[in-house]
Design a protein around this motif. Structure first.
Motif, short mmCIF file in Angstrom:
data_model
loop_
_atom_site.label_atom_id
_atom_site.label_comp_id
_atom_site.label_asym_id
_atom_site.label_seq_id
_atom_site.Cartn_x
_atom_site.Cartn_y
_atom_site.Cartn_z
N TYR A 267 65.43 30.20 26.84
CA TYR A 267 66.74 30.23 26.17
C TYR A 267 67.64 30.39 27.36
N LYS A 268 68.82 29.46 27.11
CA LYS A 268 69.90 29.60 28.13
C LYS A 268 70.66 30.94 28.35
N LYS A 269 70.81 31.72 27.47
CA LYS A 269 71.27 33.05 27.68
C LYS A 269 70.00 33.98 27.49
N GLN A 270 69.99 34.84 28.67
CA GLN A 270 68.63 35.77 28.87
C GLN A 270 69.07 37.13 28.72
N ARG A 271 68.54 38.03 28.09
CA ARG A 271 68.76 39.40 27.93
C ARG A 271 68.40 40.16 29.21
N PHE A 272 67.46 39.73 29.96
CA PHE A 272 67.03 40.56 31.12
C PHE A 272 67.36 39.66 32.32
N LYS A 273 67.67 40.11 33.60
CA LYS A 273 67.84 39.57 34.72
C LYS A 273 66.57 39.72 35.33
N LEU A 274 65.70 38.38 35.61
CA LEU A 274 64.74 38.23 35.93
C LEU A 274 64.41 37.20 37.02
N GLY A 275 63.37 37.21 37.86
CA GLY A 275 63.10 36.30 38.98
C GLY A 275 62.54 34.95 38.38
N GLY A 276 61.98 34.87 36.93
CA GLY A 276 61.49 33.70 36.41
C GLY A 276 60.81 34.11 35.15
N GLN A 277 59.91 33.38 34.82
CA GLN A 277 59.30 33.53 33.39
C GLN A 277 58.23 34.80 33.56
N LEU A 278 58.31 35.68 32.53
CA LEU A 278 57.30 36.74 32.25
C LEU A 278 55.84 36.22 32.07
N LEU A 279 55.14 35.94 32.94
CA LEU A 279 53.87 35.14 32.95
C LEU A 279 53.20 35.49 34.16
N HIS A 280 51.78 36.23 33.46
CA HIS A 280 50.83 36.94 34.78
C HIS A 280 49.70 36.16 34.62
N ALA A 281 48.96 35.65 35.30
CA ALA A 281 47.57 35.20 35.31
C ALA A 281 46.71 36.54 35.41
N GLU A 282 46.19 37.10 34.39
CA GLU A 282 45.52 38.35 34.34
C GLU A 282 44.21 38.32 34.86
N LYS A 283 43.40 37.63 34.27
CA LYS A 283 42.18 37.44 34.29
C LYS A 283 41.48 36.16 34.83
N LEU A 284 40.58 36.08 35.85
CA LEU A 284 40.10 34.79 36.24
C LEU A 284 38.41 35.09 36.62
N GLY A 285 37.68 34.13 35.92
CA GLY A 285 36.29 34.46 36.14
C GLY A 285 35.58 33.00 36.53
N PHE A 286 34.60 33.00 37.26
CA PHE A 286 33.94 31.94 37.71
C PHE A 286 32.33 31.80 38.10
N ILE A 287 31.74 30.94 38.26
CA ILE A 287 30.48 31.01 38.94
C ILE A 287 30.71 31.04 40.26
N HIS A 288 29.98 32.06 40.82
CA HIS A 288 29.98 31.88 42.44
C HIS A 288 29.45 30.69 42.98
N PRO A 289 30.14 29.86 43.82
CA PRO A 289 29.41 28.66 44.40
C PRO A 289 28.36 28.98 45.26
N ALA A 290 28.04 30.06 45.74
CA ALA A 290 26.99 30.32 46.58
C ALA A 290 25.77 30.82 45.97
N THR A 291 26.01 32.15 45.12
CA THR A 291 25.12 33.04 44.43
C THR A 291 24.73 32.49 43.14
N GLY A 292 25.58 31.62 42.53
CA GLY A 292 25.32 31.27 41.22
C GLY A 292 25.51 32.20 40.07
N LYS A 293 26.01 33.41 40.57
CA LYS A 293 26.34 34.52 39.60
C LYS A 293 27.83 34.38 39.02
N TYR A 294 28.07 34.65 37.74
CA TYR A 294 29.27 34.89 37.23
C TYR A 294 29.96 36.12 37.71
N ILE A 295 31.21 35.94 38.11
CA ILE A 295 32.19 37.12 38.49
C ILE A 295 33.34 36.83 38.06
N GLU A 296 33.98 38.16 37.84
CA GLU A 296 35.37 38.26 37.05
C GLU A 296 36.29 39.25 37.79
#
Length: 302
Positions: free
Chosen positions: A255-284
Motif C-alpha cells: 500500500y502507498k500509505k503504510q500504518r507502520f514506519k518500517l525498513g521494508g516488508q515484514l517477511l522473514h525466512a523462518e525455516k531452511l532445510g536441506f540434505i547436507h552435501p557431504a554427509t547426505g543427511k537432512y538438516i533443518e
C-alpha cells in the motif's frame, strides 16, 4: 567521485527519480542508479530521497557517481549471526537491510563482504562478486541462507534448489484479512513489462508456486506462513499482492500509505532445510521473527 547537478523542468514533472537519472546517464543501468540512490548519493533540494520519489518542476538534483572500483571484493568486519558452520557450509541469519552480494554501485556492506572476513574458503562458481552464494533473499527480507564453502557443496545445494527439494518457509504479515485458512498461488512470474525493478504475474513468465497458511488473523491484517515450492524473484511479495493481500511495509508492491514506519516488508525466512552435501543427511534450521516484526504483532494484538 564525480558530482553532477540537474534542474527539473515542467516536462519532467512526476517522473520517478530513478527513471529521470537513468535518462540523464544512459551509460548506466537503472539498477546501478537505484543502488546509488540507496546509498544516499543522490539529493533533491539538499535531502536524500528514494528511487520512487516523484520529481517536481524546479527540483535541484545532485548525484555523486562513485569512482570505479576493483571487483576484487574486500572483506569487512561485519558481525554475522551464524546458525551453523562446518567445512562445507555456513548457515546464516541475515538481518533486514543487508544486501546479499555486491552489485554495480554497491561494493560494501553486503553479506559477501562479511563472509569474506569470516572465512576465505567459499565456492567460486558464481564468480568474484558472489562467492558461496547459492540462493538469495531480498535486501529488506530477514532470515536464513545457506552458503557453500566449496564447489562440490555449491553444486549439490544448487541441485536441491532446482528440483525444489529444499525446505523454505517464511513468516509474513499481509494487509487485509485472508479468508481461507490455507491456499496455493500457482501463477507465473516475470519482469514487469513497464517497470524494470518490479516483477509481476505474467502469462509468459516462469511457473511460480507459493503455498500459504493462516497463523493468526487481526482486525485488518493476517499473519501467515508461506512455503515456497519454487523460488522466483520477489515471489511471495508478488503472489500475495496478486491475491489482494500485499505485505505490510512493502515499498514496491504494498500500500502507498503504510500504518507502520518500517525498513521494508515484514517477511522473514523462518525455516531452511536441506540434505547436507557431504554427509547426505537432512538438516533443518529455524529462527524467530526479528524484534521489529514482533513489535508490530504486539501492536496488532492490543
Amino acid at each position: 567521485m564525480e558530482s553532477k547537478k540537474f534542474l527539473v523542468c515542467s516536462e519532467e514533472e512526476n517522473m520517478r527519480l530513478d527513471v529521470f537519472l537513468s535518462k540523464c546517464f544512459q551509460d548506466k543501468s537503472r539498477s546501478y542508479i537505484q543502488n546509488v540512490i540507496e546509498y544516499k548519493l543522490v539529493e533533491v533540494n539538499g535531502k536524500a530521497k528514494k528511487s520512487n520519489y516523484k520529481i517536481k518542476s524546479g527540483d535541484n538534483i545532485e548525484i555523486t557517481i562513485p569512482d570505479p572500483v576493483n571487483l576484487n571484493i574486500q572483506s569487512e568486519d561485519i558481525p554475522l549471526d551464524i546458525l551453523y558452520e562446518d567445512k562445507d557450509v555456513i548457515v546464516v541469519n541475515k538481518p533486514q537491510g543487508m544486501i546479499v552480494h555486491p552489485a554495480p554501485g554497491v561494493y560494501e556492506g553486503t553479506l559477501v563482504n562479511a563472509l569474506l572476513n569470516h572465512c576465505r574458503d567459499l565456492s567460486g562458481i558464481n564468480g568474484v562478486t558472489r562467492p558461496g552464494i547459492v540462493h538469495r533473499i531480498d535486501k529488506d527480507t530477514s532470515g536464513i541462507l545457506v552458503v557453500a564453502k566449496n564447489d562440490n557443496s555449491h553444486n549439490k545445494l544448487a541441485k536441491q534448489l532446482k528440483d525444489h527439494s529444499m525446505t523454505r518457509e517464511y513468516i509474513a504479515l499481509v494487509e487485509g484479512v485472508v479468508k481461507l485458512d490455507e491456499g496455493t498461488v500457482d501463477e507465473p512470474i516475470a519482469r514487469h513489462p513497464k517497470d524494470k525493478i518490479k516483477m509481476a504475474v505474467c502469462v509468459n513468465g516462469k511457473r511460480a508456486i507459493t503455498h500459504y497458511k493462516v497463523i493468526k488473523r487481526f482486525k485488518n491484517n493476517t499473519l501467515i506462513k508461506c512455503i515456497l515450492e519454487t523460488g522466483r524473484t520477489h515471489q511471495i511479495r508478488v503472489h500475495m499482492a496478486y491475491i489482494g493481500h500485499p505485505l505490510v511495509g512493502d515499498p514496491v508492491y504494498g500500500y502507498k500509505k503504510q500504518r507502520f514506519k518500517l525498513g521494508g516488508q515484514l517477511l522473514h525466512a523462518e525455516k531452511l532445510g536441506f540434505i547436507h552435501p557431504a554427509t547426505g543427511k537432512y538438516i533443518e534450521f529455524e529462527t524467530e521473527i526479528p524484534d521489529y516484526f514482533k513489535k508490530v504483532i504486539k501492536v496488532l494484538d492490543n
